[in-house]
Design a protein around this motif. Sequence first.
Motif, short mmCIF file in Angstrom:
data_model
loop_
_atom_site.label_atom_id
_atom_site.label_comp_id
_atom_site.label_asym_id
_atom_site.label_seq_id
_atom_site.Cartn_x
_atom_site.Cartn_y
_atom_site.Cartn_z
N LEU A 17 0.76 -0.95 -0.15
CA LEU A 17 -0.67 0.02 -0.31
C LEU A 17 0.32 1.88 -0.37
O LEU A 17 0.26 2.49 -0.64
CB LEU A 17 -1.10 -0.07 1.47
N ARG A 18 1.34 0.86 0.41
CA ARG A 18 2.84 2.50 0.83
C ARG A 18 4.01 2.63 -0.77
O ARG A 18 4.99 3.40 -0.29
CB ARG A 18 3.46 2.95 1.80
N ALA A 19 4.53 1.65 -1.05
CA ALA A 19 4.68 1.44 -2.02
C ALA A 19 5.15 2.30 -3.64
O ALA A 19 5.68 2.21 -4.17
CB ALA A 19 4.94 -0.02 -2.57
N LYS A 20 3.55 3.32 -3.56
CA LYS A 20 3.86 3.36 -5.00
C LYS A 20 4.34 4.17 -5.78
O LYS A 20 5.75 3.73 -7.16
CB LYS A 20 2.34 4.43 -5.21
N GLN A 21 5.42 4.91 -4.86
CA GLN A 21 6.60 5.90 -5.54
C GLN A 21 7.61 4.90 -5.98
O GLN A 21 8.07 4.69 -6.49
CB GLN A 21 7.07 7.23 -4.52
N TYR A 22 7.65 4.09 -5.35
CA TYR A 22 8.85 2.46 -5.68
C TYR A 22 8.89 1.93 -6.90
O TYR A 22 9.69 1.81 -7.63
CB TYR A 22 8.93 2.05 -4.17
N GLY A 27 9.94 1.41 -12.48
CA GLY A 27 9.14 1.64 -13.97
C GLY A 27 8.48 0.24 -14.00
O GLY A 27 8.37 -0.30 -14.71
N ARG A 28 7.77 0.11 -13.16
CA ARG A 28 7.60 -1.61 -12.96
C ARG A 28 5.61 -0.98 -12.17
O ARG A 28 5.29 -0.29 -11.66
CB ARG A 28 8.06 -2.49 -11.68
N VAL A 29 5.22 -1.62 -13.17
CA VAL A 29 3.48 -1.66 -12.78
C VAL A 29 3.11 -2.11 -10.85
O VAL A 29 4.16 -3.00 -10.35
CB VAL A 29 2.73 -2.51 -13.23
N TRP A 30 2.32 -0.98 -10.38
CA TRP A 30 2.04 -1.12 -8.91
C TRP A 30 0.82 -1.75 -8.65
O TRP A 30 -0.36 -1.64 -8.78
CB TRP A 30 2.05 -0.02 -8.33
N LYS A 31 1.37 -3.34 -8.59
CA LYS A 31 0.14 -4.68 -8.70
C LYS A 31 1.32 -5.60 -7.46
O LYS A 31 2.73 -6.11 -7.44
CB LYS A 31 -0.02 -4.71 -10.02
N ARG A 32 0.18 -6.64 -7.02
CA ARG A 32 1.03 -7.87 -6.54
C ARG A 32 0.25 -8.80 -6.91
O ARG A 32 -0.71 -8.73 -6.42
CB ARG A 32 0.91 -7.16 -4.71
N SER A 33 1.06 -10.19 -6.75
CA SER A 33 0.33 -10.62 -7.43
C SER A 33 0.82 -12.19 -6.28
O SER A 33 1.26 -12.76 -5.40
CB SER A 33 0.36 -11.46 -8.53
N PHE A 34 -0.46 -12.98 -5.64
CA PHE A 34 -0.86 -13.95 -5.30
C PHE A 34 -0.87 -15.23 -5.25
O PHE A 34 -2.07 -15.75 -6.21
CB PHE A 34 -1.09 -14.28 -3.99
N ALA A 120 -2.93 -2.22 -15.10
CA ALA A 120 -3.12 -2.88 -13.44
C ALA A 120 -2.72 -2.89 -12.77
O ALA A 120 -2.46 -2.99 -11.41
CB ALA A 120 -2.59 -4.64 -14.53
N GLU A 121 -2.53 -0.76 -12.36
CA GLU A 121 -1.76 0.47 -12.18
C GLU A 121 -3.16 0.05 -10.31
O GLU A 121 -3.80 -0.41 -10.08
CB GLU A 121 -1.52 1.33 -12.05
N GLU A 122 -2.59 -0.40 -9.30
CA GLU A 122 -3.03 -0.41 -7.99
C GLU A 122 -4.40 -1.36 -7.82
O GLU A 122 -5.20 -1.40 -7.19
CB GLU A 122 -3.52 0.48 -7.10
N ARG A 123 -3.40 -2.12 -7.91
CA ARG A 123 -3.73 -4.12 -8.36
C ARG A 123 -3.34 -4.43 -7.33
O ARG A 123 -2.54 -4.97 -7.14
CB ARG A 123 -4.93 -4.71 -9.51
N VAL A 124 -4.45 -6.29 -6.70
CA VAL A 124 -3.66 -6.92 -6.04
C VAL A 124 -4.21 -8.29 -7.34
O VAL A 124 -5.40 -8.58 -6.96
CB VAL A 124 -3.90 -7.44 -4.65
#
Length: 284
Positions: A17-22, A27-34, A120-124
């Motif tokens: 949740l805090r990693a948008k700027q990182y 240069g990666r899309v802000w998503k996490r996959s499980f 897929a920005e800001e997606r899980v």
Amino acid sequence: MEPDLKNRLKSDLQSFLRAKQYYHRLGRVWKRSFLLYGASGTGKSSFVAAMANFLSYDVYDIDLCKIPSDSDLKLLLLHTTPKSVVVIEDLDRFLADKTSRVSASGILNFMDGILTSCCAEERVMVFTMNTKEHVDPNLLRPGRIDVHIHFPLCDFSAFKTLASSYLGVKEHKLFPQVQEIFQNGASLSPAEIGELMIANRNSPSRAIKSVITALQTDGDGRGCGLIGRQTEDGDDELDEPNGVVCGEGLHTVKDLRKLYGFFRFRVTRRSSSSIASLPASPLR
């Protein structure tokens, strides 16, 4: 779920949740996959709901069997919104179905294709499987799946957690017997044990005895169909009549599986005859 694993996963989600700027700096899309894998009834779907509640995200549940083509799958991704959990359940079964109209390459593009990188920005993203043994490892590599979580069948530690949650019991004279049965290799899913406890929630002793019986018979109901009676010290004993007690009485795991199969059959019939294909929409 083991407390240590639960805490590590909560920390992982909070970090996301805090990693948008990182992510943007990389240069990666802000998503996490499980990937959640394990037998039916081990808590995968419940975990998705808990994850969405924890993040305060919407949930999009995509049924691949109802998707006409790869392009339609891409279109569904375009319909999802930021702050959402995108779920594909039973991916291993779908991949084994050779009649599917969505291809394996369509799934790969859904996971990490150009459209995913753009939309897929800001997606899980969450994928569930019963097992990953026969799935192409390229499908599960880092970058497509970030975190793999195994959901095992119930052990004694998980049983004690369930007994505390469902029955309000932290210790019981029958616990050593339950522990011995688990140590001998018997097991059921947490969902099956939980349902037995719910069915007998008014009597913790009867509930635990019903679990013991189910574990001893592998949940097939042999020797079950039991009715409880109270002894002088207030505990419940179990008789063995021919019938199975319903309502507040004991349900064998076999009965619960039959009931689940009936509901699943009814839902499948209704959905196939009356539900049209619709764009993905969030469930709140």
